[in-house]
Design an enzyme around this catalytic site. Structure first.
Site, PDB file in Angstrom:
ATOM      1  N   HIS A 301       0.832  -1.209   0.000  1.00 18.33           N
ATOM      2  CA  HIS A 301       0.000   0.000   0.000  1.00 18.33           C
ATOM      3  C   HIS A 301       0.859   1.248   0.000  1.00 18.33           C
ATOM      4  O   HIS A 301       1.901   1.330   0.661  1.00 18.33           O
ATOM      5  CB  HIS A 301      -1.032  -0.003   1.134  1.00 18.33           C
ATOM      6  CG  HIS A 301      -0.501   0.194   2.514  1.00 18.33           C
ATOM      7  ND1 HIS A 301      -0.200   1.437   3.033  1.00 18.33           N
ATOM      8  CD2 HIS A 301      -0.251  -0.684   3.514  1.00 18.33           C
ATOM      9  CE1 HIS A 301       0.212   1.313   4.287  1.00 18.33           C
ATOM     10  NE2 HIS A 301       0.200   0.035   4.600  1.00 18.33           N
ATOM     11  N   ASP A 313       6.169   1.090   6.467  1.00 21.44           N
ATOM     12  CA  ASP A 313       4.714   0.973   6.368  1.00 21.44           C
ATOM     13  C   ASP A 313       4.185   2.048   5.423  1.00 21.44           C
ATOM     14  O   ASP A 313       3.731   3.087   5.860  1.00 21.44           O
ATOM     15  CB  ASP A 313       4.092   1.118   7.752  1.00 21.44           C
ATOM     16  CG  ASP A 313       2.602   0.817   7.764  1.00 21.44           C
ATOM     17  OD1 ASP A 313       2.121   0.112   6.852  1.00 21.44           O
ATOM     18  OD2 ASP A 313       1.913   1.288   8.682  1.00 21.44           O
ATOM     19  N   GLU A 347      -5.207   2.335   2.615  1.00 24.72           N
ATOM     20  CA  GLU A 347      -5.175   1.225   3.562  1.00 24.72           C
ATOM     21  C   GLU A 347      -5.192   1.719   4.996  1.00 24.72           C
ATOM     22  O   GLU A 347      -5.793   1.094   5.871  1.00 24.72           O
ATOM     23  CB  GLU A 347      -3.928   0.363   3.313  1.00 24.72           C
ATOM     24  CG  GLU A 347      -3.905  -0.962   4.099  1.00 24.72           C
ATOM     25  CD  GLU A 347      -3.346  -0.847   5.502  1.00 24.72           C
ATOM     26  OE1 GLU A 347      -3.526  -1.790   6.296  1.00 24.72           O
ATOM     27  OE2 GLU A 347      -2.716   0.187   5.841  1.00 24.72           O
ATOM     28  N   GLU A 348      -4.537   2.855   5.255  1.00 26.03           N
ATOM     29  CA  GLU A 348      -4.398   3.331   6.632  1.00 26.03           C
ATOM     30  C   GLU A 348      -5.679   3.940   7.192  1.00 26.03           C
ATOM     31  O   GLU A 348      -5.770   4.159   8.395  1.00 26.03           O
ATOM     32  CB  GLU A 348      -3.268   4.358   6.719  1.00 26.03           C
ATOM     33  CG  GLU A 348      -1.884   3.804   6.400  1.00 26.03           C
ATOM     34  CD  GLU A 348      -1.375   2.817   7.435  1.00 26.03           C
ATOM     35  OE1 GLU A 348      -2.110   2.507   8.401  1.00 26.03           O
ATOM     36  OE2 GLU A 348      -0.250   2.340   7.268  1.00 26.03           O
ATOM     37  N   ASP A 375       3.070  -6.159   3.880  1.00 27.29           N
ATOM     38  CA  ASP A 375       2.705  -5.024   4.733  1.00 27.29           C
ATOM     39  C   ASP A 375       3.132  -5.276   6.178  1.00 27.29           C
ATOM     40  O   ASP A 375       2.395  -5.022   7.113  1.00 27.29           O
ATOM     41  CB  ASP A 375       1.203  -4.756   4.656  1.00 27.29           C
ATOM     42  CG  ASP A 375       0.806  -3.457   5.359  1.00 27.29           C
ATOM     43  OD1 ASP A 375       1.702  -2.633   5.625  1.00 27.29           O
ATOM     44  OD2 ASP A 375      -0.384  -3.268   5.655  1.00 27.29           O
ATOM     45  N   HIS A 447       3.831   3.558  12.566  1.00 27.30           N
ATOM     46  CA  HIS A 447       2.974   4.722  12.798  1.00 27.30           C
ATOM     47  C   HIS A 447       3.622   5.789  13.672  1.00 27.30           C
ATOM     48  O   HIS A 447       2.924   6.534  14.359  1.00 27.30           O
ATOM     49  CB  HIS A 447       1.635   4.292  13.406  1.00 27.30           C
ATOM     50  CG  HIS A 447       0.770   3.482  12.500  1.00 27.30           C
ATOM     51  ND1 HIS A 447      -0.510   3.104  12.839  1.00 27.30           N
ATOM     52  CD2 HIS A 447       0.994   2.964  11.262  1.00 27.30           C
ATOM     53  CE1 HIS A 447      -1.040   2.390  11.857  1.00 27.30           C
ATOM     54  NE2 HIS A 447      -0.135   2.298  10.885  1.00 27.30           N
TER      55      HIS A 447
END
Length: 484
Positions: A301, A313, A347-348, A375, A447
């Site tokens: 992604h 990520d 996606e997030e 991922d 994140h």
């Protein structure tokens, strides 16, 4: 990323879950059975897979893509100029390789980060005229505070059961802090996904549960494994109250003070979901030579959170999918089926990218013979987590034998989709595989502002790209598709 359940490794043979004799574990090592042979592949295909492996382990194409996406373009929140630049960049790179590229539109909500500050303004032992700063970040789905913020008493709940015991009378009008820790021992022992699943429920659902009891705001202990006063952002179910994540050290501080007496916080979180925008999945096809209507997806992604630069990520996942096409083209190979590289978007947030793909391609889902996604970062690959029929394992064993040279030869069967973006396909019976990476430190950076290029080890990224390329090409070139 989401829907993880990691690192319980199974060595599988056809028709059995464990490749071992009864009582083998308590017997002599001399009693251990030989691994059952898989269903052989044509020798010419094994030679092609070996050539892909050898080329991939010395190639820097994927690293160059990650470097450009993170260092040159930067963080890629949905709807941002960086996300659009990344979409156009990946599409352009795939066109350079000769793939048939299209941008498939996706309607998604843009999320805009605003001011985020917090300080304790009343607490036991407070020195007159002082406050204590709290390190935090807003969560996706946050309902903004007024620009001047709010001031309210804090209550601490370790679990949802604790919150329920507090009840509305002790929650209404207050800021709730969920102090549920990420289990670092599970992560260190190879169960990082399980630790994440346990803790992320409070980030995802905490604000909604607190709002139902009249809370003024909801905070969660950051979901991650590194205690460096580093807040972890992520998605939160939309509620009509502000939602944020505090560092683990600050969560412990608040809990310690609250156990002694009243604690009050001044909180400013002005991030908010803004307008709906049109964004795009990048879909690039390397047409099959014999069965172009049959499709094998390799993917990652493209969108990321904005605190770091989205290296692990998931620029790394996009890059290893891109390298699958690059290696096949460079070696002048011709898969029987169409190899489809997808850079997913959104996606997030709400996953609109994969939902829209499933809707737009509903008529051809039956022609998708496999879907792969990466991922879980860029650390050493151990094999694949797979939602496939048990009888398909024997078909994949010769492919895993090619990958055994660098240890990427495990298969973990799962009842769920191995990754989020291929979930709609997996639910409809498409064989789905996710790269199974060493995730012990992944959630230290996930994140956070520390998700940057330096966390990507070039040789480990080469291994990931090689594993994706070998498996993707095998699925696109083997004589028969995997059984469903």
């Amino acid at each position: 990323m989401r829907n993880l359940s990691l690192l319980f490794f199974l060595a599988l043979i056809p028709g059995a879950l464990f490749a071992q004799k009864q009582n083998t574990l308590s017997g002599s090592d001399y009693d251990r059975p030989e691994k059952a042979a898989g269903i052989p592949l044509p020798p010419a295909l094994v030679q092609e897979l070996t050539a892909i492996r050898d080329a991939g382990l010395t190639d820097d194409y994927a690293y160059r893509q990650v470097a450009h996406l993170t260092e040159n373009i930067g963080p890629r929140p949905v709807g941002s100029p960086q996300a659009q630049a990344a979409i156009e960049y990946v599409a352009g790179e795939m066109r350079k390789l000769g793939l048939d590229v299209r941008l498939e539109p996706v309607q998604a909500h843009r999320w805009i980060r605003g001011a985020e500050t917090a300080e304790l303004v009343e607490y036991p032992g407070q020195v007159p005229g002082t406050t204590q700063k709290i390190v935090l970040t807003a969560l996706g789905g946050n309902h903004p505070t007024p620009p001047q913020g709010i001031t309210a008493e804090l209550v601490v709940a370790n679990t949802f059961a604790d919150l329920d015991r507090l009840g509305r009378q002790n929650v209404a009008g207050k800021i709730v802090l969920y102090n549920f820790p990420f289990d670092q021992r599970k992560a260190a022992g190879g169960f990082a996904g399980e630790a994440y699943d346990e803790a992320v429920a409070y980030r995802a659902l905490g604000a909604k549960r607190a709002a139902a009891l009249g809370a003024a705001a909801s905070l969660v202990r950051s979901v991650g494994g590194a205690d460096y006063r580093l807040p972890h952002t992520g998605g939160s179910r939309m509620a009509d109250i502000p939602a944020g994540a505090v560092s683990s050290e600050d969560a412990d501080l608040i809990a310690h003070l609250a156990a002694q007496g009243k604690v009050r916080m001044h909180l400013i979180l002005t991030s908010q979901t803004a307008d709906e925008v049109t964004t795009y999945n990048v879909v690039a096809d390397l047409k099959g030579s014999e069965h172009p209507e049959q499709i094998v997806i390799v993917s990652g992604h493209l969108d990321s959170w904005d605190l770091g630069t989205g290296a692990i990520d998931d620029a790394a996942g996009v890059a290893v999918a891109m390298e699958t096409a690059q290696l096949i083209q460079r070696l002048h190979l011709h898969p029987k089926r169409t190899l489809r590289v997808i850079a997913w978007i959104d996606e997030e947030n709400l996953g609109r990218g994969h939902a829209e793909y499933a809707r737009a391609h509903a008529a051809e889902i039956s022609n998708h013979v496999a879907a792969l996604e990466s991922d879980l970062g860029a650390s050493h690959p151990l094999g694949f987590r797979a939602k496939i029929a048990s009888e398909a394992v024997a078909r994949l064993q010769p492919v895993l034998d090619v990958l055994q040279v660098f240890g990427a030869n495990l298969i973990q069967l799962s009842g769920d989709s191995p990754e989020a973006d291929i979930e709609p396909l997996a639910k409809q019976g498409v064989p789905a595989l996710g790269l199974l990476q060493d995730g012990r430190t992944y959630f230290n950076y996930h994140h956070t502002p520390a998700d940057t290029l330096d966390k990507v080890v070039p040789q480990e990224l080469r291994e990931n790209a090689t594993a994706m390329a070998v498996m993707g090409y095998a699925l696109a070139a083997m004589p028969e598709p995997l059984p469903r």
